[in-house]
Design a protein around this motif. Structure first.
Motif, short mmCIF file in Angstrom:
data_model
loop_
_atom_site.label_atom_id
_atom_site.label_comp_id
_atom_site.label_asym_id
_atom_site.label_seq_id
_atom_site.Cartn_x
_atom_site.Cartn_y
_atom_site.Cartn_z
N LYS A 68 0.87 -1.28 0.06
CA LYS A 68 -0.04 0.06 0.31
C LYS A 68 1.06 1.27 -0.18
O LYS A 68 0.55 2.39 -0.79
CB LYS A 68 -0.95 -0.14 1.21
N ARG A 72 1.01 4.34 -2.62
CA ARG A 72 0.77 5.59 -2.57
C ARG A 72 1.84 6.50 -2.91
O ARG A 72 1.65 7.39 -3.49
CB ARG A 72 0.52 5.96 -0.97
N ASN A 75 1.64 6.75 -6.81
CA ASN A 75 0.63 7.77 -7.15
C ASN A 75 0.92 9.10 -7.28
O ASN A 75 0.40 9.96 -8.04
CB ASN A 75 -0.67 7.35 -6.26
N HIS A 76 1.69 9.39 -5.70
CA HIS A 76 1.95 10.69 -5.77
C HIS A 76 2.94 11.20 -6.56
O HIS A 76 2.69 12.16 -7.05
CB HIS A 76 2.62 10.90 -4.26
#
Length: 178
Positions: A68, A72, A75-76
């Protein structure tokens, strides 16, 4: 294996599967070499409720949480304006510029022969999200991205983990900073 490095630790480098210093790992090789169908799992190794996450969440290693977090971070980074504003349908030079600007994530783990199943689970799940992957260990197996990066002190001893981390990060900095 003679553990006298060609350079002073932590800059010694890596040893190939034949015991020779100077090995340079291909951090993308796991994509073509690793066969996820060969993974054998047990109920201890697998969270059956999460098909995409073969790593058990109750262990003291990355597990689902690591997957996860990696997602993240990716994606950032992909939402950064310097990347979004470069159009991929323009000229070939702009495509090359976009590729240079595209963030890269190199995943590095410390492992040993007793955690081979966990390593295979990681490679089959969140490890696939990495642009490059390296498992620092006490032996080299290129097909599973395992690299023997010796360090100062007793190899495989928990009390020398900091030395292992130093040697691993020095190796990564020297060979994969680009």
């Amino acid at each position: 294996i003679g553990l006298t490095p060609p350079r002073k630790f932590p800059f010694g480098g890596a040893i190939d599967s034949d015991g020779n210093w100077g090995y340079v790992h291909d951090p993308t090789a796991f994509r073509s070499h690793f066969d996820t169908t060969a993974i054998t799992t047990t109920s201890h190794d697998v969270n059956m409720n999460a098909n995409a996450n073969l790593c058990a969440a109750d262990e003291q290693f990355e597990g689902i949480g690591g997957y996860k977090i990696l997602k993240r971070i990716r994606n950032h980074l992909e939402q950064q304006p310097s990347i979004k504003n470069v159009s991929s349908h323009h000229h070939h030079q702009q495509q090359q510029q976009r590729q240079r600007m595209q963030p890269k994530i190199m995943c590095i783990i410390y492992t040993y022969h007793g955690t081979l199943q966990r390593l295979r689970s990681i490679l089959a799940t969140w490890g696939r999200q990495c642009d490059g992957f390296l498992a620092s260990s006490t032996y080299t197996n290129a097909s599973e991205s395992i690299v023997f990066i010796p360090h100062k002190g007793k190899q495989g001893d928990y009390n020398t983990i900091w030395q292992k981390v130093q040697s691993t990060l020095s190796y990564v900095h020297e060979h994969f900073l680009h």
